[in-house]
Enzyme design. Structure first.
Site, PDB file in Angstrom:
ATOM      1  N   GLU A  38       0.517  -1.363  -0.029  1.00 38.45           N
ATOM      2  CA  GLU A  38       0.255   0.741  -0.161  1.00 38.45           C
ATOM      3  C   GLU A  38       0.630   1.251  -0.134  1.00 38.45           C
ATOM      4  O   GLU A  38       1.482   1.071   1.041  1.00 38.45           O
ATOM      5  CB  GLU A  38      -1.248  -0.003   0.865  1.00 38.45           C
ATOM      6  CG  GLU A  38      -1.725   0.826   1.152  1.00 38.45           C
ATOM      7  CD  GLU A  38      -2.613   0.986   2.712  1.00 38.45           C
ATOM      8  OE1 GLU A  38      -2.620   0.463   2.960  1.00 38.45           O
ATOM      9  OE2 GLU A  38      -3.977   2.165   2.926  1.00 38.45           O
ATOM     10  N   ARG A 262       4.633 -12.030   9.846  1.00 40.52           N
ATOM     11  CA  ARG A 262       5.083 -11.239   9.849  1.00 40.52           C
ATOM     12  C   ARG A 262       6.276 -11.280  10.642  1.00 40.52           C
ATOM     13  O   ARG A 262       7.151 -12.070  11.657  1.00 40.52           O
ATOM     14  CB  ARG A 262       4.272  -9.917  10.664  1.00 40.52           C
ATOM     15  CG  ARG A 262       4.029  -8.966  10.127  1.00 40.52           C
ATOM     16  CD  ARG A 262       3.233  -8.296  10.763  1.00 40.52           C
ATOM     17  NE  ARG A 262       1.701  -7.315   9.564  1.00 40.52           N
ATOM     18  CZ  ARG A 262       1.936  -6.591   9.127  1.00 40.52           C
ATOM     19  NH1 ARG A 262       2.986  -6.257   9.258  1.00 40.52           N
ATOM     20  NH2 ARG A 262       0.616  -6.298   8.495  1.00 40.52           N
ATOM     21  N   LYS A 272       4.192   1.033   9.377  1.00 38.99           N
ATOM     22  CA  LYS A 272       4.411   2.335   8.541  1.00 38.99           C
ATOM     23  C   LYS A 272       3.874   3.311   9.198  1.00 38.99           C
ATOM     24  O   LYS A 272       4.115   4.679   9.003  1.00 38.99           O
ATOM     25  CB  LYS A 272       3.403   1.676   6.977  1.00 38.99           C
ATOM     26  CG  LYS A 272       4.812   1.364   6.149  1.00 38.99           C
ATOM     27  CD  LYS A 272       3.915   0.763   4.462  1.00 38.99           C
ATOM     28  CE  LYS A 272       3.068   0.395   4.519  1.00 38.99           C
ATOM     29  NZ  LYS A 272       2.166  -0.103   3.526  1.00 38.99           N
TER      30      LYS A 272
END
Ligand code: ATP
Ligand code: MG
Length: 559
Positions: A38, A262, A272
């Site tokens: 994204e 992750r 982020k």
């Protein structure tokens, strides 16, 4: 031998096992993966793990990898991020087949929504988001049907078209899938597919005021691109059911979602959203601050693409989340830099040495290896003269036992030069040592030493007259605790106040005047360094990538 045993011997990870089985079964002749960031921030070391996985698979097996920007949220996205993401992937050494944007599929996705409405599988809901949440139920209690759930297909088509036409305010209506409000998987309880957002999109501008949710964009984009293996992180496990439901009901290409854990690095944050806070609130100088776990920060810090790929390889992939020790990342970069870094001498905290028996005004050029680990040895010139600097900590007036550096009456070798002996310590009126008077042994020149003298210590040094000035920036961990995100309170209260130490005037050998941005240096006994972008005509600025040895491991053992 069992099949499992065979797989283990091949050292396959669980995704590779799935792919090999699919290829062997003839399910596919080649595979397609994608990396789907994204564009709402810069990539970090966790993303590197996903990049190495997705691109690595299609290097290993026939097929290709797309870069797809998951840009369905107009508010947080920016072309600056798109550019940085592309730069980072290329820098890591990977090449995508197609550069794609979920926003390019807005027309397709809209058509998919119409198809669901026509099948009686989606409806426009006038409930507020609060009301929708209140009707959702809990893990132990079923939800409640929305009063708008049984609208006719015609009414839904009309309202959805008017949502698209911009007739309604943000948040006033949504399009929801009609699945089951008592479904054991909460995500399947009539999930929202589209919401109204009158916002400018970085690519589609003001063309749209309705935007698809992740669950109605991601799998559909995978399907449009005929992605065979869609890899995402574990938090999407509960979404897989909806992913499959949409594909089935829309009767589109059956991509499959697989999840892996992750990767998180200790003493930092890999989110982020949190990294953006550090940037916006000026805890760091920007996304590429060398203390940041971003790819751009690591690059500026002096990390090499190989060292990051090597790190990702070594940690591999898993199904369970875990914290990776940053010292492994540091190990990987040391391993790589040891082979490539050019050796240089730089004195951080100078103490003057005068060689009383070296003729005044005389100079000579000495030779030293650029990198003893390199395959072809190249030498550089180092000027030597009567007045030198050594590191202040390399001298002790009253040394403890086994202090092999310089002390009164003691001898050391100056790297690539001569053996010297300290004859006299000169102090100012406050008792601070200002210089050392030493004598050098002319026959002890490195490479042609006939002195027969054996010394244990070798020091780095620079000729005072030839030294060039530089600034060095030394970095420590950005956070004081291993996992700032899991600590109580604001993660930013755990920032290490001493994560940056600037020494604005060090004394470097003149070869460093010709430093290049793509070269790496080992400042002898000080660590690995690279030129920073703040370097100007007036000033050389170096970042320390990493120390030569793991100082932390030592500290911890001591502690
Ligand atoms: P963040 O929370 O930092 O914003 P994200 O998952 O929202 O991360 P995306 O841009 O959606 O960021 O991620 C792109 C891809 O990278 C996704 O497939 C995601 O699962 C993967 N990814 C993100 N963070 C990690 C991580 N820490 N370890 C492994 N893969 C990750
Ligand atoms: Mg995300």
């Amino acid at each position: 031998m069992s099949d499992i045993k065979k797989e283990e011997e091949k050292g396959l990870n669980f995704i590779e096992e799935i792919i090999e089985a699919d290829l062997a079964a003839g399910k596919y002749n080649s595979i397609i993966t994608r990396f789907p960031p994204e564009p709402n921030g810069y990539l970090h070391i966790g993303h590197a793990s996903s990049i190495c996985l997705n691109f690595g698979l299609t290097l290993k097996y026939p097929g290709y990898t797309n870069l797809r920007f998951d840009d369905t949220n107009p508010v947080t996205e920016d072309t600056e991020y798109v550019e940085s993401i592309k730069e980072d992937i290329k820098w890591l050494g990977f090449t995508w087949k197609n550069e794609l944007y979920a926003s390019d599929y807005f027309d397709n996705l809209y058509a998919f929504a119409i198809k669901l409405i026509n099948k009686g599988l989606a409806y426009v809901d006038d409930s507020t988001s609060e009301a929708i949440a209140a009707m959702k139920g809990t893990t132990t209690q079923p939800g409640v049907n929305s009063p708008y759930r049984d609208r006719s297909v015609e009414e839904n088509l009309d309202l959805f078209a008017r949502m698209k036409a911009g007739e309604f305010a943000d948040g006033s209506r949504t399009l929801r899938a009609k699945i089951d409000m008592a479904h054991p998987n909460m995500i399947m309880r009539d999930p929202v597919l589209y919401r109204i957002k009158h916002a400018h999109h970085h690519r589609t501008g003001d063309a749209w005021c309705i935007y698809p949710m992740y669950d109605f964009a991601h799998g559909q984009s995978d399907s449009i691109e005929e992605v065979t293996h869609s890899l995402c992180t574990m938090e999407f496990v509960p979404h897989r059911e909806l992913y499959d439901w949409c594909i089935e009901k829309l009767e589109i290409y059956p991509s499959h979602q697989y999840e892996f854990a992750r990767r998180n690095l200790n003493y930092t944050v890999t989110s982020k959203r949190k990294l953006l806070q550090l940037v916006n609130e000026k805890h760091v100088t920007g996304w590429d601050d060398p203390r940041m776990p971003t790819i751009s920060g690591l690059r500026r810090r002096g990390y090499t693409p190989f060292s990051i790929r090597d790190f990702c390889d070594r940690i591999g992939i898993a199904k369970r989340e875990n914290m990776i020790d940053v010292s492994l990342l540091e190990f990987c970069v040391r391993e790589d830099l040891n082979k490539s870094a050019l050796r240089r001498m730089v004195v951080f905290d100078p103490l003057k040495v005068i060689l009383t028996n070296y003729p005044e005004g005389q100079e000579e050029m000495l030779q030293s290896e650029d990198n003893p680990e390199a395959e072809t040895v190249i030498h550089r010139d180092i000027p030597f003269s009567r007045e030198l600097y050594i590191e202040r900590e390399d001298f002790m007036e009253v040394p403890p036992k086994k202090f092999f550096r310089l002390a009164p009456g003691q001898m050391v070798r100056l790297k690539s030069a001569y053996i010297i002996r300290c004859d006299e310590v000169v102090k100012d009126e406050k008792g601070i040592i200002t210089e050392l008077h030493c004598s050098y042994i002319p026959e002890s020149k490195s490479g042609s030493d006939t002195s027969g003298i054996n010394v244990k210590g070798t020091l780095h040094w620079v000729s005072a007259k030839h030294a060039v000035s530089a600034e060095v920036r030394l970095y420590d961990r950005l956070f004081k605790v291993e996992d700032p995100s899991s600590e109580e309170g604001d993660f930013k209260s755990y920032i290490n106040p001493d994560s940056l130490q600037v020494i604005d005037h060090v004394y470097a050998e003149p070869a460093l005047l010709k430093s290049k941005f793509d070269e790496r240096y080992q400042f002898l006994r000080k660590g690995y360094f690279c030129l920073d972008k703040d370097t100007s005509e007036e000033k050389l600025v170096f970042n320390r990538t990493v120390t030569l040895k793991d100082a932390w491991a030592k500290e911890q053992k001591k502690g």
